[in-house]
Design an enzyme around this catalytic site. Structure first.
Site, PDB file in Angstrom:
ATOM      1  N   GLY A  61       5.076   3.145  -0.804  1.00 35.43           N
ATOM      2  CA  GLY A  61       6.508   3.089  -1.124  1.00 35.43           C
ATOM      3  C   GLY A  61       6.923   2.044  -2.147  1.00 35.43           C
ATOM      4  N   LYS A  71      17.424  -7.325   8.970  1.00 34.04           N
ATOM      5  CA  LYS A  71      17.588  -7.449   7.518  1.00 34.04           C
ATOM      6  C   LYS A  71      18.636  -8.503   7.152  1.00 34.04           C
ATOM      7  CE  LYS A  71      14.517  -4.487   6.047  1.00 34.04           C
ATOM      8  NZ  LYS A  71      13.370  -4.972   5.242  1.00 34.04           N
ATOM      9  N   TYR A  78      17.855  -2.582  13.183  1.00 31.40           N
ATOM     10  CA  TYR A  78      17.378  -2.727  11.803  1.00 31.40           C
ATOM     11  C   TYR A  78      18.252  -3.691  10.999  1.00 31.40           C
ATOM     12  CZ  TYR A  78      15.910  -1.283   7.095  1.00 31.40           C
ATOM     13  OH  TYR A  78      15.458  -1.264   5.797  1.00 31.40           O
ATOM     14  N   SER A 122      15.301  -6.992   1.607  1.00 31.85           N
ATOM     15  CA  SER A 122      16.235  -6.689   2.690  1.00 31.85           C
ATOM     16  C   SER A 122      16.607  -5.216   2.557  1.00 31.85           C
ATOM     17  CB  SER A 122      17.445  -7.623   2.600  1.00 31.85           C
ATOM     18  OG  SER A 122      18.403  -7.328   3.577  1.00 31.85           O
ATOM     19  N   SER A 139       0.804  -1.226   0.000  1.00 34.57           N
ATOM     20  CA  SER A 139       0.000   0.000   0.000  1.00 34.57           C
ATOM     21  C   SER A 139       0.834   1.272   0.000  1.00 34.57           C
ATOM     22  CB  SER A 139      -0.945   0.008   1.213  1.00 34.57           C
ATOM     23  OG  SER A 139      -0.199   0.077   2.414  1.00 34.57           O
ATOM     24  N   ARG A 189      -1.778  -3.247   6.797  1.00 34.99           N
ATOM     25  CA  ARG A 189      -2.737  -3.108   7.886  1.00 34.99           C
ATOM     26  C   ARG A 189      -3.817  -2.068   7.595  1.00 34.99           C
ATOM     27  NH1 ARG A 189       1.736  -1.703  12.106  1.00 34.99           N
ATOM     28  NH2 ARG A 189       2.252  -0.606  10.183  1.00 34.99           N
TER      29      ARG A 189
HETATM   30  N1  LIG Z   1      12.819   3.331   1.819  1.00 40.36           N
HETATM   31  C1  LIG Z   1      14.062   2.918   2.009  1.00 40.36           C
HETATM   32  O1  LIG Z   1      15.001   3.713   2.128  1.00 40.36           O
HETATM   33  C2  LIG Z   1      14.369   1.461   2.064  1.00 40.36           C
HETATM   34  C3  LIG Z   1      13.409   0.534   2.414  1.00 40.36           C
HETATM   35  N2  LIG Z   1      13.752  -0.791   2.503  1.00 40.36           N
HETATM   36  C4  LIG Z   1      12.745  -1.778   2.880  1.00 40.36           C
HETATM   37  O2  LIG Z   1      11.726  -1.807   1.901  1.00 40.36           O
HETATM   38  C5  LIG Z   1      10.484  -2.112   2.519  1.00 40.36           C
HETATM   39  C6  LIG Z   1       9.472  -1.047   2.164  1.00 40.36           C
HETATM   40  O3  LIG Z   1       9.953   0.190   2.605  1.00 40.36           O
HETATM   41  P1  LIG Z   1       9.205   1.571   2.263  1.00 40.36           P
HETATM   42  O4  LIG Z   1       8.580   1.464   0.941  1.00 40.36           O
HETATM   43  O5  LIG Z   1      10.175   2.646   2.546  1.00 40.36           O
HETATM   44  O6  LIG Z   1       8.091   1.569   3.427  1.00 40.36           O
HETATM   45  P2  LIG Z   1       6.738   2.358   3.655  1.00 40.36           P
HETATM   46  O7  LIG Z   1       6.718   2.700   5.092  1.00 40.36           O
HETATM   47  O8  LIG Z   1       6.541   3.435   2.669  1.00 40.36           O
HETATM   48  O9  LIG Z   1       5.654   1.204   3.413  1.00 40.36           O
HETATM   49  C7  LIG Z   1       5.616   0.106   4.250  1.00 40.36           C
HETATM   50  C8  LIG Z   1       4.480  -0.803   3.849  1.00 40.36           C
HETATM   51  O10 LIG Z   1       4.470  -1.946   4.706  1.00 40.36           O
HETATM   52  C9  LIG Z   1       3.219  -2.039   5.373  1.00 40.36           C
HETATM   53  N3  LIG Z   1       3.455  -2.596   6.697  1.00 40.36           N
HETATM   54  C10 LIG Z   1       4.282  -2.117   7.670  1.00 40.36           C
HETATM   55  N4  LIG Z   1       4.217  -2.882   8.757  1.00 40.36           N
HETATM   56  C11 LIG Z   1       3.339  -3.874   8.491  1.00 40.36           C
HETATM   57  C12 LIG Z   1       2.825  -4.976   9.232  1.00 40.36           C
HETATM   58  N5  LIG Z   1       3.235  -5.212  10.479  1.00 40.36           N
HETATM   59  N6  LIG Z   1       1.933  -5.802   8.642  1.00 40.36           N
HETATM   60  C13 LIG Z   1       1.511  -5.563   7.380  1.00 40.36           C
HETATM   61  N7  LIG Z   1       1.948  -4.542   6.642  1.00 40.36           N
HETATM   62  C14 LIG Z   1       2.843  -3.709   7.181  1.00 40.36           C
HETATM   63  C15 LIG Z   1       2.690  -0.612   5.383  1.00 40.36           C
HETATM   64  O11 LIG Z   1       1.286  -0.523   5.491  1.00 40.36           O
HETATM   65  P3  LIG Z   1       0.550  -0.397   6.945  1.00 40.36           P
HETATM   66  O12 LIG Z   1       1.366   0.537   7.765  1.00 40.36           O
HETATM   67  O13 LIG Z   1      -0.830   0.088   6.636  1.00 40.36           O
HETATM   68  O14 LIG Z   1       0.526  -1.791   7.507  1.00 40.36           O
HETATM   69  C16 LIG Z   1       3.119  -0.151   3.998  1.00 40.36           C
HETATM   70  O15 LIG Z   1       2.269  -0.674   3.018  1.00 40.36           O
HETATM   71  C17 LIG Z   1      10.774  -2.242   4.019  1.00 40.36           C
HETATM   72  O16 LIG Z   1      10.971  -3.601   4.316  1.00 40.36           O
HETATM   73  C18 LIG Z   1      12.052  -1.460   4.186  1.00 40.36           C
HETATM   74  O17 LIG Z   1      12.793  -1.922   5.285  1.00 40.36           O
HETATM   75  C19 LIG Z   1      15.008  -1.225   2.219  1.00 40.36           C
HETATM   76  C20 LIG Z   1      15.987  -0.340   1.859  1.00 40.36           C
HETATM   77  C21 LIG Z   1      15.755   1.066   1.764  1.00 40.36           C
HETATM   78  C1  LIG Z   2      32.793  -1.700  -2.339  1.00 39.07           C
HETATM   79  C2  LIG Z   2      32.032  -1.253  -1.189  1.00 39.07           C
HETATM   80  C3  LIG Z   2      31.017  -0.178  -1.454  1.00 39.07           C
HETATM   81  C4  LIG Z   2      30.520   0.326  -0.153  1.00 39.07           C
HETATM   82  C5  LIG Z   2      29.357   1.247  -0.205  1.00 39.07           C
HETATM   83  C6  LIG Z   2      28.866   1.428   1.177  1.00 39.07           C
HETATM   84  C7  LIG Z   2      27.618   2.222   1.266  1.00 39.07           C
HETATM   85  C8  LIG Z   2      27.015   2.159   2.610  1.00 39.07           C
HETATM   86  C9  LIG Z   2      25.757   2.944   2.706  1.00 39.07           C
HETATM   87  C10 LIG Z   2      24.663   2.136   3.318  1.00 39.07           C
HETATM   88  C11 LIG Z   2      23.369   2.839   3.307  1.00 39.07           C
HETATM   89  C12 LIG Z   2      22.341   2.035   4.035  1.00 39.07           C
HETATM   90  C13 LIG Z   2      20.975   2.263   3.462  1.00 39.07           C
HETATM   91  C14 LIG Z   2      19.917   1.676   4.298  1.00 39.07           C
HETATM   92  C15 LIG Z   2      18.571   1.952   3.703  1.00 39.07           C
HETATM   93  C16 LIG Z   2      17.474   1.468   4.524  1.00 39.07           C
HETATM   94  O1  LIG Z   2      17.249   0.299   4.610  1.00 39.07           O
HETATM   95  C17 LIG Z   2      16.627   2.454   5.245  1.00 39.07           C
HETATM   96  N1  LIG Z   2      16.536   3.679   4.571  1.00 39.07           N
HETATM   97  C18 LIG Z   2      15.257   1.872   5.428  1.00 39.07           C
HETATM   98  O2  LIG Z   2      14.267   2.807   5.603  1.00 39.07           O
END
Ligand SMILES: NC(=O)C1=CN([C@@H]2O[C@H](COP(=O)(O)OP(=O)(O)OC[C@H]3O[C@@H](n4cnc5c(N)ncnc54)[C@H](OP(=O)(O)O)[C@@H]3O)[C@@H](O)[C@H]2O)C=CC1
Ligand SMILES: CCCCCCCCCCCCCCCC(=O)[C@@H](N)CO
Length: 307
Positions: free
Chosen positions: A18, A165, A161, A147, A16, A39
């Site tokens: 991101g 992951k 966190y 992850s 829903s 949720r």
């Molecule tokens: N954005 C970033 O920088 C990064 C994100 N990630 C990972 O990507 C994934 C998505 O992130 P992002 O798009 O930023 O997140 P958002 O917060 O934008 O979206 C999260 C989604 O997960 C749902 N959600 C959260 N908790 C639960 C739960 N307990 N049960 C069911 N649904 C749930 C939310 O809906 P609701 O709250 O209604 O349940 C929503 O749909 C995550 O796992 C995050 O750790 C990884 C690397 C970078």
């Molecule tokens: C050869 C080696 C190259 C090394 C590059 C190292 C870079 C390290 C940066 C790590 C950034 C972590 C992002 C986490 C995002 C995330 O999961 C949250 N934003 C979730 O919301």
């Protein structure tokens, strides 16, 4: 043999918002039927409307089901049953529901460790456990785990966190070895910081150190991350990463991960030493960020006391 998305049933947890929402849109654009799991029902309906704008035929359906993926296995199992009754067996499951909370180890509540582990890790175990039997029986399936780059290296502020992951990767490696003979493929995605509502939320409480270190890698658009993840999942690639730093990190941290192609294996062998060399410089710069921030804090504390 790549998975054919037209007519396929794709379940996206966290669909829903991101990255998850963008993954759902990407699959829908390619003709899939979608089940969104999260949720909040209002956010689900909002996302459904947005996704439906991208339909390519009039048979396509977006189903929404509200559940907390981290609470109760039997609830999650029921949700998958409902989805399969309406849209048929699940061809692809994307475990994208997740959250991030950062802070120094001693500042994080113990409950935060429990919460992140249950949402990010168990919240990926439950849906996967609920779809795997049917996938193995049908000899068809893709399971995607989202992850993070923070699931490839530990960073200041991410004690809770990162570990949640990293856990996903152990699960994914073990599972892939079990299900490969059944033509079921597992993908682990390691996105960098991505411009989503979840990222904005995370930034409200991020320590300065964490922010400065993360800024090493630029922020991605969720559409771009989603495109890459869907592409890798269809192909059955174990690893999904973005950008040149993403590529380097994945190569460097490949460890005993399954290899998808001979080219991938050869690239890992050849680049390992070089990327470790580059990584040593990054690690040095991260240490100096942490030291600078510590000295800065000490200075301002002294200033506060004398004032
Ligand atoms: N954005 C970033 O920088 C990064 C994100 N990630 C990972 O990507 C994934 C998505 O992130 P992002 O798009 O930023 O997140 P958002 O917060 O934008 O979206 C999260 C989604 O997960 C749902 N959600 C959260 N908790 C639960 C739960 N307990 N049960 C069911 N649904 C749930 C939310 O809906 P609701 O709250 O209604 O349940 C929503 O749909 C995550 O796992 C995050 O750790 C990884 C690397 C970078
Ligand atoms: C050869 C080696 C190259 C090394 C590059 C190292 C870079 C390290 C940066 C790590 C950034 C972590 C992002 C986490 C995002 C995330 O999961 C949250 N934003 C979730 O919301």
């Amino acid at each position: 043999k790549p998975l054919a998305l037209p007519g396929a049933h794709v379940v996206v947890t966290g669909g829903s918002s991101g990255i998850g929402k963008c993954i759902a849109i990407e699959c829908y654009k390619q003709g899939a039927f979608i089940t969104l799991v999260a949720r909040n029902e209002d956010k689900l309906l909002q996302a459904k409307k947005e996704i439906e704008k991208h339909s390519i035929n009039d048979k396509q359906v977006v189903l929404c089901i509200s559940v907390d993926v981290s609470q109760d296995y039997s609830q999650v199992e029921n949700v998958i049953k409902q989805a399969q009754e309406k849209l048929g067996p699940v061809d692809m499951l994307v475990n994208c529901a997740g959250m991030s909370l950062s802070g120094k180890f001693e500042d994080l509540e113990v409950s935060t460790f429990e919460r992140l582990m249950s949402v990010n890790y168990l919240g990926s175990v439950y849906p996967s456990r609920a779809v795997i039997t049917t996938m193995k029986e049908r000899r068809v399936g893709r399971i995607v785990f989202v992850s993070s780059q923070a699931g490839q290296l530990g960073l200041f502020g991410f004690t809770a966190y990162s570990s949640s992951k990293f856990a996903i990767r152990g699960l994914a490696e073990a599972l892939q070895m079990e299900v490969k003979p059944y033509n079921v493929y597992v993908t682990v995605a390691y996105p960098p910081d991505t411009d989503t509502p979840g990222f904005a939320e995370e930034n409200k409480t991020k320590p300065l150190e964490t922010r400065l270190i993360s800024e090493t890698v630029s922020v991605c658009k969720p559409e771009q991350v989603a495109k890459q993840i869907v592409k890798d999942a269809i192909q059955g690639n174990f690893n999904s990463s973005i950008g040149s730093d993403g590529y380097m990190l994945s190569s460097l941290t490949c460890g005993m991960a399954p290899v998808t192609s001979i080219t991938e294996g050869l690239q890992q062998v050849v680049t390992m030493g070089l990327f470790r060399t580059i990584a040593l410089f990054y690690l040095g710069s991260f240490d100096s960020i942490v030291r600078r921030c510590m000295m800065q804090r000490a200075k301002s504390e002294v200033a506060d006391k004398t004032a």
